[in-house]
Design a protein around this motif. Structure first.
Motif, PDB file in Angstrom:
ATOM      1  N   GLU A  54       1.044  -1.315  -0.340  1.00  9.94           N
ATOM      2  CA  GLU A  54       0.046   0.184  -0.555  1.00  9.94           C
ATOM      3  C   GLU A  54       0.988   1.567  -0.164  1.00  9.94           C
ATOM      4  O   GLU A  54       0.705   2.730  -0.808  1.00  9.94           O
ATOM      5  N   VAL A  55       1.795   1.380   0.502  1.00  5.11           N
ATOM      6  CA  VAL A  55       2.903   2.193   0.521  1.00  5.11           C
ATOM      7  C   VAL A  55       3.245   2.524  -0.160  1.00  5.11           C
ATOM      8  O   VAL A  55       3.627   3.695  -0.984  1.00  5.11           O
ATOM      9  N   ILE A  56       3.993   1.432  -0.742  1.00  6.39           N
ATOM     10  CA  ILE A  56       5.005   1.381  -2.285  1.00  6.39           C
ATOM     11  C   ILE A  56       2.975   2.136  -3.162  1.00  6.39           C
ATOM     12  O   ILE A  56       3.659   2.997  -4.860  1.00  6.39           O
ATOM     13  N   ARG A  57       2.489   1.435  -3.656  1.00  9.08           N
ATOM     14  CA  ARG A  57       1.253   2.912  -4.696  1.00  9.08           C
ATOM     15  C   ARG A  57       0.888   3.645  -4.392  1.00  9.08           C
ATOM     16  O   ARG A  57       0.551   4.734  -4.740  1.00  9.08           O
ATOM     17  N   GLU A  58       0.802   3.689  -2.790  1.00 11.53           N
ATOM     18  CA  GLU A  58       0.509   5.501  -2.494  1.00 11.53           C
ATOM     19  C   GLU A  58       2.350   6.436  -3.595  1.00 11.53           C
ATOM     20  O   GLU A  58       1.849   7.726  -3.987  1.00 11.53           O
ATOM     21  N   LYS A  62       2.816   8.447  -7.049  1.00 11.93           N
ATOM     22  CA  LYS A  62       2.764  10.703  -7.808  1.00 11.93           C
ATOM     23  C   LYS A  62       4.124  10.966  -8.317  1.00 11.93           C
ATOM     24  O   LYS A  62       4.504  11.628  -8.672  1.00 11.93           O
ATOM     25  N   ASP A  63       5.310   9.204  -8.091  1.00 14.41           N
ATOM     26  CA  ASP A  63       5.777   9.344  -8.776  1.00 14.41           C
ATOM     27  C   ASP A  63       6.009   8.214  -9.871  1.00 14.41           C
ATOM     28  O   ASP A  63       6.521   6.996  -9.516  1.00 14.41           O
ATOM     29  N   LYS A  64       6.266   8.538 -11.129  1.00 12.88           N
ATOM     30  CA  LYS A  64       5.663   7.271 -12.188  1.00 12.88           C
ATOM     31  C   LYS A  64       7.657   6.898 -12.644  1.00 12.88           C
ATOM     32  O   LYS A  64       7.423   5.499 -13.213  1.00 12.88           O
TER      33      LYS A  64
END
Length: 313
Positions: A54-58, A62-64
């Motif tokens: 979930e943290v990675i997804r957030e 924002k950063d591709k």
């Protein structure tokens, strides 16, 4: 299309929820110092259960530049990060841990050495804050593998480093399903830049390095890069056979010379049996490691099975 060279930064994750944001921030800050290079961050999650995904997804929303692979289950500390390394398409690929024990600031030194012409730039741990038996055992292992290996090994090197595309292409051709990565880097043989660093103290989370994890890596390194255990088994067998023969002659002669006085008893027999049985099981275990390695290379199981990919489009 951008003419900038691409640097791929790869890190394996397992229950590192509290470290991912800082890892991303520190890598981003370092790469901002080399604007002439493009970069991507590739994280591979080994079925974390603490909300790491979930943290990675957030952050990825924002950063591709941040890409991620999520495994369907935990495929271990060797297969999962190696899978991501092989997928990285950068002109240079950097492998590191996500727990911040591999300092992201060292990436700048790796890149400088790469631009000087080195195809391999690695971090070598100079000192650490660990206490107890494990550091001593690790030191003894490094000395052992250095002595018995058929190629030169680097002590206190865990895989943290930069590898040129030429090196990665060779690794892809090898198709090793369960590699001893640091040994493969030495096996390939490119001149390398060794950059010493002090291992920082872990700030958050717990270490995933258990005794069994270290034992797995240690045995993998030995059976992948040395035939010494097999040759040692042969020499031990010859030596034990010779000692048994001489002991047998000794006892027969003593008994013939003093038939009534000399009592052999069961103690020599018991000690000999337990000693030989112990050595037999040890050597069988070593042989089993070699057989297991052959089986792993033969069955062709997938290195990992992915559940999803993030920002790969």
């Amino acid at each position: 299309m951008s003419e900038k060279k691409l640097v791929s930064i790869v890190a394996g994750c397992f229950n590192e929820r509290d470290n991912i944001a800082e890892l991303h921030q520190r890598i981003t800050a370092v790469m901002a110092q080399v604007p002439h290079l493009d970069y991507e961050i590739l994280l591979i999650d080994n079925a974390s259960t603490d909300g790491t995904v979930e943290v990675i997804r957030e952050i990825a929303a924002k950063d591709k530049r941040l890409k991620a692979i999520v495994n369907v289950r935990n495929f271990g500390h060797i297969r999962s990060p190696y899978h991501a390394l092989l997928l990285a398409q950068g002109d240079a690929v950097i492998g590191m841990a996500s727990d911040l024990e591999d300092p992201p600031e060292l990436l700048l030194e790796f890149i400088r050495k790469w631009e000087e012409g080195y195809k391999v730039a690695i971090g070598v741990r100079r000192k650490h804050e660990e206490r107890g038996l494990m550091p001593l055992m690790r030191k003894m292992y490094y000395k052992l593998i250095t002595r018995i290996s058929e190629v030169e090994q680097v002590q206190n090197f865990t895989g943290f480093g930069l590898y040129d595309k030429a090196v990665m292409d060779i690794l892809r051709k090898i198709e090793d399903p369960y590699p001893y990565f640091r040994g493969l880097i030495c096996e390939i043989g490119y001149a390398r830049a060794e950059i010493p660093f002090d291992k920082p103290v872990r700030k958050r989370g717990i270490s995933k390095g258990t005794f069994l994890v270290y034992l797995d890596s240690a045995l993998l390194g030995i059976v992948n890069h040395s035939k010494a255990p097999l040759r040692l088994a042969t020499m031990i067998g010859i030596g034990m056979s010779g000692l048994s023969f001489l002991a047998g002659i000794y006892y027969v002669v003593r008994k013939l010379l003093a038939w009534d006085e000399f009592q052999m008893g069961l103690a020599p027999l018991a000690v000999g049996v337990f000693f030989f049985m112990g050595m037999l099981f040890l050597l069988m275990g070593l042989l089993g490691e070699y057989v297991g390695l052959l089986v792993t290379h033969t069955v062709k199981r997938p290195m990992v099975v992915e559940r999803e990919r993030i920002n790969f489009d």
